[in-house]
Design a protein around this motif. Structure first.
Motif, PDB file in Angstrom:
ATOM      1  N   THR A  31      46.876  11.414 -25.708  1.00 53.58           N
ATOM      2  CA  THR A  31      48.231  10.910 -25.888  1.00 53.58           C
ATOM      3  C   THR A  31      49.195  11.959 -25.367  1.00 53.58           C
ATOM      4  O   THR A  31      48.869  13.150 -25.344  1.00 53.58           O
ATOM      5  N   ALA A  32      50.373  11.536 -24.921  1.00 54.67           N
ATOM      6  CA  ALA A  32      51.379  12.481 -24.432  1.00 54.67           C
ATOM      7  C   ALA A  32      52.745  12.051 -24.933  1.00 54.67           C
ATOM      8  O   ALA A  32      53.092  10.870 -24.887  1.00 54.67           O
ATOM      9  N   ASN A  33      53.505  13.027 -25.397  1.00 53.36           N
ATOM     10  CA  ASN A  33      54.859  12.764 -25.874  1.00 53.36           C
ATOM     11  C   ASN A  33      55.866  13.495 -24.999  1.00 53.36           C
ATOM     12  O   ASN A  33      55.988  13.198 -23.821  1.00 53.36           O
ATOM     13  N   GLY A  34      56.586  14.454 -25.565  1.00 54.18           N
ATOM     14  CA  GLY A  34      57.624  15.131 -24.815  1.00 54.18           C
ATOM     15  C   GLY A  34      57.099  15.911 -23.624  1.00 54.18           C
ATOM     16  O   GLY A  34      56.021  16.519 -23.674  1.00 54.18           O
ATOM     17  N   LEU A  35      57.873  15.883 -22.535  1.00 53.16           N
ATOM     18  CA  LEU A  35      57.571  16.661 -21.324  1.00 53.16           C
ATOM     19  C   LEU A  35      58.801  17.490 -20.956  1.00 53.16           C
ATOM     20  O   LEU A  35      59.936  17.046 -21.140  1.00 53.16           O
ATOM     21  N   ARG A  36      58.576  18.667 -20.415  1.00 55.44           N
ATOM     22  CA  ARG A  36      59.666  19.482 -19.883  1.00 55.44           C
ATOM     23  C   ARG A  36      59.130  20.345 -18.743  1.00 55.44           C
ATOM     24  O   ARG A  36      57.948  20.695 -18.711  1.00 55.44           O
ATOM     25  N   ILE A  37      60.021  20.711 -17.832  1.00 57.61           N
ATOM     26  CA  ILE A  37      59.702  21.667 -16.776  1.00 57.61           C
ATOM     27  C   ILE A  37      60.586  22.885 -16.981  1.00 57.61           C
ATOM     28  O   ILE A  37      61.812  22.757 -17.114  1.00 57.61           O
TER      29      ILE A  37
END
Length: 344
Positions: free
Chosen positions: A98-104
């Motif tokens: 599962t994947a929630n928040g993403l940031r670079i």
């Protein structure tokens, strides 16, 4: 989102979904954007029949966009000018389902939250995992979203424990370690029924002075002063003609992802009410005034958003469709896409 995990980490309470669906949007009566003011189009498509996307991140240097699947953890990459994204990290990569928040971050590393364990950091060029940080303890948790401040420190929300975790540059250099709380907001939240989710989206100002995180159930926006540690509520006000208790007292019930632009515009995705809104934040981040609300069923349960030049990219999660995390399903999902909202 951060709505309801298909496989809760530690018997997450089922009351969260009830709270989310029953809450009432109280943004106030700020006028919704007319067609002449705003336009919603499709930015790109996500391949797959059961994507149910949740998080999004954009690299300002390359204009590459990443989107994560809530239901299986796949990370998609949308290259500039392409109308269909490609798989960057397949489902099951490093055990992620599962994947929630993403940031670079400023060095181009991609951060990916797994709500059931913690956060991983990836190299965009190779897809190699560079670091991993995991939640400790036996009590239930749900790691949800993150922001990264100018000094390279990452802050992550936990929707069940009502804390904000911190990963410093030194910890990142070490490559692994426990996710430890930096701020405990449990004593600052509006009381809600036991078992509900609280903290969801999080963002930070460009100077690294404070964090903003939203309690999606109560609708309160909280400010965390990174210098003093003080935690206060942001004063929310409806725009001209807005009701929301006569001006002051507007709320952000259903609020999910947050995006704070350098010009002080705070953009918010409000998931189950198919709404995105924009707010004018005061210079010190203590007050916010509603300036635009767009409600449209074509947003398809928007979980989060990111501002890119000339438009705001909004994740169309379709969480209410068959196979999504919001029972019961309301029909089969259509093609999974990311919307481009102009005029927000």
């Amino acid at each position: 989102m951060k709505l309801l995990p298909a496989a809760p980490p530690a018997a997450l309470p089922a009351t969260f979904l009830t709270l989310t669906l029953a809450a009432t949007l109280t943004l106030g009566a700020a006028p919704a954007a007319r067609a002449a003011d705003a336009r919603i189009t499709t930015a790109f498509t996500l391949p797959g029949a059961k994507v149910f996307p949740e998080g999004i991140a954009a690299d300002p240097r390359t204009r590459t966009v990443y989107v994560g699947s809530y239901t299986d953890g796949t990370i998609y990459r949308a290259r500039p000018g392409r109308t269909t994204a490609e798989v960057f990290l397949p489902s099951g990569t490093d055990g992620r389902r599962t994947a929630n928040g993403l940031r670079i971050d400023a060095r181009g590393r991609l951060w990916v939250i797994d709500s059931t364990s913690g956060v991983s950091v990836y190299d965009q060029a190779s897809g190699a995992r560079l670091a991993r940080f995991e939640v400790t303890g036996d009590s239930p948790f749900f790691v949800n979203d993150l922001t990264i401040t100018p000094d390279g420190t990452a802050y992550l929300t936990d929707s069940v424990r009502a804390v904000v975790y911190r990963v410093t540059p030194d910890l990142l250099a070490a490559g692994s370690g426990p996710l430890l709380p930096a701020y405990d907001l449990s004593g600052h939240l509006t009381p809600s029924p036991a078992g509900g989710f609280s903290l969801n989206g999080i963002t930070s100002d460009r100077a690294g002075r404070y964090l903003l995180t939203v309690d999606m159930t109560a609708g309160d926006l909280h400010r965390i002063d990174l210098g003093t540690g003080a935690i206060t509520r942001v004063a929310l006000e409806a725009g001209p003609g807005g009701r929301a208790g006569g001006g002051p007292g507007a709320r952000l019930v259903h609020a999910d992802g947050l995006d704070l632009a350098p010009d002080g515009t705070l953009r918010v995705a409000l998931n189950t009410v198919n709404t995105v809104s924009s707010w004018r934040l005061s210079g010190d981040g203590t007050r916010a005034r509603l300036i635009r609300t767009i409600t449209d069923p074509s947003l398809q349960i928007p979980t989060t958003l990111v501002r890119t030049p000339g438009r705001t990219l909004v994740v169309r999660s379709q969480f209410d469709r068959e196979g999504g995390p919001m029972p019961p399903g309301t029909g089969a999902p259509t093609a999974f896409t990311v919307a481009a909202v102009h005029g927000l």
